[in-house]
Design a protein around this motif. Structure first.
Motif, short mmCIF file in Angstrom:
data_model
loop_
_atom_site.label_atom_id
_atom_site.label_comp_id
_atom_site.label_asym_id
_atom_site.label_seq_id
_atom_site.Cartn_x
_atom_site.Cartn_y
_atom_site.Cartn_z
N VAL A 1 13.56 7.66 11.08
CA VAL A 1 13.91 7.08 9.78
C VAL A 1 14.96 5.97 9.90
N VAL A 2 15.88 6.11 10.85
CA VAL A 2 16.87 5.04 11.05
C VAL A 2 16.14 3.77 11.51
N GLY A 3 15.16 3.93 12.37
CA GLY A 3 14.36 2.78 12.83
C GLY A 3 13.63 2.10 11.68
N ILE A 4 13.03 2.91 10.82
CA ILE A 4 12.28 2.38 9.67
C ILE A 4 13.21 1.58 8.75
N ILE A 5 14.36 2.17 8.43
CA ILE A 5 15.29 1.50 7.50
C ILE A 5 15.90 0.25 8.16
N GLY A 6 16.22 0.35 9.43
CA GLY A 6 16.78 -0.81 10.14
C GLY A 6 15.84 -2.00 10.09
N ASP A 7 14.54 -1.75 10.28
CA ASP A 7 13.55 -2.84 10.22
C ASP A 7 13.42 -3.36 8.79
N ARG A 8 13.41 -2.42 7.85
CA ARG A 8 13.13 -2.79 6.46
C ARG A 8 14.24 -3.66 5.86
N ILE A 9 15.52 -3.32 6.15
CA ILE A 9 16.58 -4.10 5.52
C ILE A 9 16.73 -5.49 6.15
N ASN A 10 16.02 -5.74 7.25
CA ASN A 10 16.00 -7.09 7.82
C ASN A 10 15.04 -8.01 7.07
N GLU A 11 14.17 -7.43 6.25
CA GLU A 11 13.17 -8.27 5.58
C GLU A 11 13.81 -9.11 4.48
N ALA A 12 13.18 -10.24 4.21
CA ALA A 12 13.76 -11.26 3.32
C ALA A 12 14.06 -10.72 1.92
N ASP A 13 13.21 -9.82 1.41
CA ASP A 13 13.41 -9.36 0.03
C ASP A 13 14.65 -8.49 -0.13
N CYS A 14 15.27 -8.09 0.97
CA CYS A 14 16.49 -7.27 0.88
C CYS A 14 17.76 -8.12 0.86
N ALA A 15 17.60 -9.44 0.99
CA ALA A 15 18.78 -10.31 1.08
C ALA A 15 19.67 -10.21 -0.15
N GLY A 16 19.05 -10.00 -1.33
CA GLY A 16 19.85 -9.91 -2.56
C GLY A 16 20.27 -8.50 -2.92
N GLY A 17 19.97 -7.55 -2.05
CA GLY A 17 20.33 -6.16 -2.31
C GLY A 17 19.15 -5.24 -2.21
N PHE A 18 19.42 -3.94 -2.24
CA PHE A 18 18.35 -2.93 -2.11
C PHE A 18 18.84 -1.59 -2.61
N ILE A 19 17.88 -0.72 -2.89
CA ILE A 19 18.21 0.66 -3.27
C ILE A 19 17.65 1.58 -2.20
N LEU A 20 18.52 2.34 -1.56
CA LEU A 20 18.05 3.35 -0.61
C LEU A 20 17.75 4.63 -1.39
N ASP A 21 16.50 5.06 -1.35
CA ASP A 21 16.03 6.22 -2.11
C ASP A 21 15.53 7.27 -1.11
N GLY A 22 16.34 8.30 -0.90
CA GLY A 22 15.94 9.34 0.06
C GLY A 22 16.46 9.11 1.46
N PHE A 23 17.38 8.21 1.63
CA PHE A 23 18.04 7.91 2.91
C PHE A 23 19.46 7.48 2.60
N PRO A 24 20.48 7.95 3.31
CA PRO A 24 20.46 8.90 4.42
C PRO A 24 20.36 10.35 3.94
N ARG A 25 19.70 11.19 4.74
CA ARG A 25 19.52 12.60 4.43
C ARG A 25 20.25 13.52 5.40
N THR A 26 20.89 12.96 6.40
CA THR A 26 21.74 13.75 7.30
C THR A 26 23.01 12.93 7.55
N VAL A 27 24.05 13.62 8.02
CA VAL A 27 25.30 12.91 8.33
C VAL A 27 25.04 11.90 9.46
N ALA A 28 24.21 12.26 10.42
CA ALA A 28 23.90 11.33 11.52
C ALA A 28 23.23 10.06 10.97
N GLN A 29 22.37 10.20 9.97
CA GLN A 29 21.74 9.02 9.35
C GLN A 29 22.80 8.17 8.63
#
Ligand code: ADP
Ligand code: ADP
Ligand code: ZN
Length: 213
Positions: free
Chosen positions: A64-92
């Motif tokens: 899941v960290v890999g998925i989110i790391g890739d996703r927040i690099n995408e152009a549509d996240c430049a103006g902000g984003f909502i994380l829904d269901g992440f992080p779900r552990t302290v390590a995340q």
């Protein structure tokens, strides 16, 4: 504006994140949705995630960290984003801190949506989602005009394989053991807020808008 929506399964994270995403024109990043898409596509990530999702356990932090790391690099996240269901552990949560720092980003609000456990079971076992546009429904709280058909786009409504009573109870105990500690991780920071998810959907939305301004 970068947001985290927390809360147990069925609290209303997805319902609210969709509306807030629309209002503020920022994408909703749901790890659950992304993982379900990966399972459906039969990708390597999907094959690794499938068994944990079916049993109501957590997919590995690494995935899941890999998925989110890739996703927040995408152009549509430049103006902000909502994380829904992440992080779900302290390590995340710790991995997210590192990812944000690397990108000179910060989280503006961490919002915990709360609800009683019996209400959660009823919400999850009554949930359905449009397979075409993603709109969420509930057999009592938000029933479609025509059974099984999306009011918005006419698509077919689908229920999730993991939205059965047995798996739900497992997901709730996984939440208590692994995700509830994430609240303590954020609680001491100034950006942590709680919203009463037992209110009706419109009232929850209003409470969120009051926080976000
Ligand atoms: P989560 O993303 O937190 O798992 P959802 O947003 O999918 O939760 O909501 C779970 C179910 O409960 C859905 O069927 C949704 O329509 C319904 N629901 C969401 N918020 C409320 C609310 N405030 N009151 C009653 N039902 C709700
Ligand atoms: P819910 O609507 O019940 O909160 P999600 O759609 O967010 O459920 O997640 C469905 C499943 O996907 C979880 O039960 C878990 O197996 C997996 N999953 C989603 N997000 C994460 C995450 N951040 N870490 C580990 N597993 C996750
Ligand atoms: Zn639809």
């Amino acid at each position: 504006m970068n947001l985290i929506f927390m809360g147990p399964p069925g609290a209303g994270k997805g319902t609210q994140a969709r509306q807030i995403a629309e209002k503020y024109s920022i994408p909703q990043l749901s790890t659950g949705d992304m993982l379900r898409a990966a399972v459906k596509a039969g990708s390597e990530v999907g094959l690794k995630a499938k068994a944990a999702m079916e049993s109501g356990g957590l997919v590995t932090d690494e995935i899941v960290v890999g998925i989110i790391g890739d996703r927040i690099n995408e152009a549509d996240c430049a103006g902000g984003f909502i994380l829904d269901g992440f992080p779900r552990t302290v390590a995340q949560a710790e991995a997210l801190e590192v990812m944000l720092k690397e990108r000179s980003l910060k989280i503006d609000h961490v919002i915990d949506i709360t609800a009683d456990s019996e209400a959660l079971v009823a919400r999850i076992t009554g949930r359905s989602t449009c397979s075409k546009c993603g709109e969420g429904y509930h057999k009592q709280h938000k029933a479609p005009a025509k059974a099984g058909i999306c009011d918005k786009c006419g698509g077919a409504l689908a229920t999730r394989a993991d939205d059965n009573e047995e798996t739900v109870r497992n997901r709730l105990s996984v939440y208590e053991a692994q995700t509830a500690p994430v609240i303590d991780f954020y609680k001491n920071g100034g950006s942590f807020k709680t919203v009463d998810g037992m209110q009706n959907m419109d009232a929850v939305f209003q409470s969120l808008c009051d926080i976000l301004g």
